[in-house]
Design a protein around this motif. Structure first.
Motif, mmCIF file in Angstrom:
data_model
loop_
_atom_site.group_PDB
_atom_site.id
_atom_site.type_symbol
_atom_site.label_atom_id
_atom_site.label_comp_id
_atom_site.label_asym_id
_atom_site.label_seq_id
_atom_site.Cartn_x
_atom_site.Cartn_y
_atom_site.Cartn_z
ATOM 1 N N TYR A 64 7.403 73.587 17.306
ATOM 2 C CA TYR A 64 7.368 72.216 16.809
ATOM 3 C C TYR A 64 7.050 71.195 17.888
ATOM 4 O O TYR A 64 6.414 70.190 17.618
ATOM 5 N N GLU A 110 11.485 66.191 4.896
ATOM 6 C CA GLU A 110 10.858 67.317 5.572
ATOM 7 C C GLU A 110 11.956 68.253 6.029
ATOM 8 O O GLU A 110 12.863 67.830 6.733
ATOM 9 N N ARG A 111 11.893 69.479 5.579
ATOM 10 C CA ARG A 111 12.909 70.464 5.925
ATOM 11 C C ARG A 111 12.244 71.728 6.434
ATOM 12 O O ARG A 111 11.134 72.063 6.014
ATOM 13 N N THR A 112 12.954 72.426 7.299
ATOM 14 C CA THR A 112 12.447 73.693 7.810
ATOM 15 C C THR A 112 13.325 74.828 7.317
ATOM 16 O O THR A 112 14.549 74.691 7.278
ATOM 17 N N PHE A 113 12.696 75.913 6.928
ATOM 18 C CA PHE A 113 13.418 77.119 6.528
ATOM 19 C C PHE A 113 12.908 78.283 7.355
ATOM 20 O O PHE A 113 11.743 78.300 7.738
ATOM 21 N N ALA A 163 13.989 69.610 13.438
ATOM 22 C CA ALA A 163 13.424 70.178 12.214
ATOM 23 C C ALA A 163 14.199 69.873 10.945
ATOM 24 O O ALA A 163 13.801 70.325 9.875
ATOM 25 N N GLY A 164 15.286 69.103 11.006
ATOM 26 C CA GLY A 164 16.035 68.866 9.783
ATOM 27 C C GLY A 164 16.463 70.176 9.175
ATOM 28 O O GLY A 164 16.053 70.527 8.072
ATOM 29 N N VAL A 165 17.250 70.937 9.896
ATOM 30 C CA VAL A 165 17.596 72.281 9.455
ATOM 31 C C VAL A 165 19.014 72.559 9.922
ATOM 32 O O VAL A 165 19.461 71.993 10.920
ATOM 33 N N ARG A 205 7.676 74.989 7.144
ATOM 34 C CA ARG A 205 7.923 73.566 7.292
ATOM 35 C C ARG A 205 7.533 72.941 5.959
ATOM 36 O O ARG A 205 6.360 72.922 5.602
#
Lengths: 342, 188
Positions: A213, B53-56, A194-196, B40
């Motif tokens: 996801y 693309e980032r998730t919070f 998720a790039g987190v 997302r």
């Protein structure tokens, strides 16, 4: 004019949500879609009438809210005979319906309006319609069959049903064992997916992300996927049992179609002491996360003490079901007015 | 700048991420059956033009970015910087460097209005109008009778851009070009 059109603004909104925006007062669904929605609601009522399940209506407002730290309850202040009181808009009709079960109602269903603060998107709306039903004495497996039969009926086609265990489906799509993988590995995989920055995330939050996801989008493609035996930490209001591997898992299932979660079923927890413990654990989790306190449903606890018959229950997102039946892309297209224009 | 929470994220909102100003492109609310909700988010990094693309976790927040998009007229290039002027009558001028101008350089024509993105009052990006009219400065002579089968040839325009044009186009003609695809649309 094509069939289903009427003169007036409904002609304009046929194009929603394309570039031409309808006027601010206009509905978000077309009249054809609203007619389809009414037909699907009639199908649901017919399904339960055939099975002698009683339709009930319970209050939208309650003296307790949902303590679940992942659900944001809305509340308001009302003038009651007891004076000004904070009442909670229900996130599900569960508490009231279980009180009916404890009073001996037998099988019941409800098409309820429920509220979850902050949930807006293609598949979410702050206010939505939830179908909830309870089957005292019914076996868990039979309830799964009934849930799939209802979905197939509304979608107008018999769908093959695939039953999967959470652990297996997770392993298949993520390549990790959700019960035994170390927290470090889960966090790393979450960051990749998720790039987190997930270095301080809990086990369940990592599992939730990977499930959302990497697993859910693959489920129910051309069929109904039923996932069961969730980790015990995700039991909510379900009982727990030992699975075939001897792990403690929640007696809970979820049904997916075309990558979307449609229904969530429980073998309901009937033990008042355990329920109280879960409420207390929720309150503690809320305090730690700095979330507002929500009054627990004390009357549900009293009903459990009085005795809830062994029951299985299901909650289903009616709007999502209608969206799939109508091949719509967003909930707005099948709701008269979504939260943006309410 | 104010902070914005995930449920306030919507297309066009400018926020700071990893030290760069970004524009939110898309925000999808994702929630498993039970449990933590996520957002997302697709963001365009305004410095690089790249999409992230980032998730919070739902409820997290980002600092707003002081970003403005203004129409400005292109004036001239001094060999190093490109100069633009506000079209609001203030005659205020801004100089943009090579990084800010980027690929738009080949569409820059005097007296045409461009969208200039300012971050903390400095130009960080220039975008061309979708369509622009430019003169052909160089192309092979037109070929007779070959207009129907869609043949094409390269043509150099007054700004230096090279586009494919139909065979019947001659030097000196003014063409309408789609700057997004660098395609010939028609004679102006």
């Amino acid at each position: 004019m094509t069939p289903g059109h009427v003169p007036g603004v409904f002609n304009v909104i046929m194009d929603y949500p394309r570039m031409t925006m309808p006027p601010f007062w206009a509905p978000t669904a077309s009249l054809a879609r609203l007619r389809a929605r009414a037909r699907h609601l009639a199908t649901i009522r017919c399904f339960f009438a055939e099975r002698d399940v009683l339709e009930v209506e319970t209050p939208v407002l309650g003296q307790g809210g949902s303590t679940d730290p992942y659900l944001a309850s809305l509340s308001l202040e009302a003038s009651t005979p007891e004076g000004r009181r904070q009442l909670w808009l229900q996130t599900s009709p569960e508490g009231h319906m279980k009180r009916l079960l404890a009073a001996g109602s037998g099988p019941i269903f409800q098409l309820a309006r429920v509220f979850r603060d902050g949930e807006t998107g293609r598949r979410h709306n702050i206010e939505f319609t939830m179908l909830e039903w309870y089957r005292p004495g019914m076996r868990f497996d039979a309830l799964i069959d009934e849930t799939c039969a209802l979905i197939s009926r509304v979608l107008g086609k018999p769908l093959a049903v695939t039953r999967l265990r959470y652990r297996e489906v997770f392993k298949a799509h993520v390549g990790l064992d959700p019960l035994t993988a170390s927290l470090d590995v889960l966090r790393l995989r979450t960051e990749e997916a998720a790039g987190v920055a997930a270095h301080d995330w809990s086990r369940d939050v990592c599992l939730d992300l990977l499930m959302s996801y990497q697993v859910e989008p693959a489920l129910g493609r051309g069929c109904l996927s039923v996932v069961q035996d969730f980790p015990a930490s995700q039991a909510a209001l379900a009982r727990c049992h030992r699975d075939d591997d001897g792990e403690e898992v929640a007696s809970r299932f979820e049904v997916y179609h075309e990558g979307m979660e449609l229904a969530n079923g429980y073998d309901e927890l009937t033990d008042a002491v355990q329920q109280r413990q879960r409420f207390d654990a929720d309150a503690e989790a809320r305090r730690e996360a700095g979330l507002p306190r929500v009054a627990p449903d004390e009357r549900l606890l009293l009903a459990l003490q009085a005795g809830l018959p062994p029951s299985c229950g299901v909650a289903m997102g009616v709007d999502r079901l209608v969206m799939l039946a109508e091949q719509a892309d967003t909930l707005s297209e099948i709701m008269a007015f979504d939260s943006h224009v309410c | 700048m104010a902070n914005y929470s995930t449920n306030e994220f919507k297309g066009g909102l400018k926020v700071m991420l990893d030290g760069d100003p970004c524009s939110i492109v898309d925000n999808e609310f994702v929630k498993p059956g039970k449990g933590q909700a996520f957002n997302r988010v697709k963001l365009r990094n305004l410095m690089t033009g790249r999409t992230w693309e980032r998730t919070f976790k739902s409820g997290e927040s980002l600092e707003g970015a002081d970003v403005l998009e203004l129409d400005m007229e292109y004036l001239y290039n001094d060999g190093e910087m490109w100069h633009f002027m506000k079209t609001d009558g203030s005659f205020e001028q801004y100089a943009a460097d090579r990084k800010a101008v980027g690929d738009t350089a080949k569409w820059l024509k005097e007296q045409v209005a461009y969208t200039v993105t300012l971050w903390d009052d400095n130009p960080i990006a220039i975008s061309a109008p979708n369509f622009i009219e430019l003169e052909v400065t160089e192309t092979d002579p037109g070929l007779k009778g070959d207009t129907a089968n869609g043949g094409s040839k390269p043509a150099t325009l007054s700004t230096g851009a090279v586009v494919r044009v139909p065979l019947f186009i001659n030097e000196g003609e003014v063409l309408k070009i789609d700057t997004r695809s660098a395609e010939y649309v028609g004679r102006a």
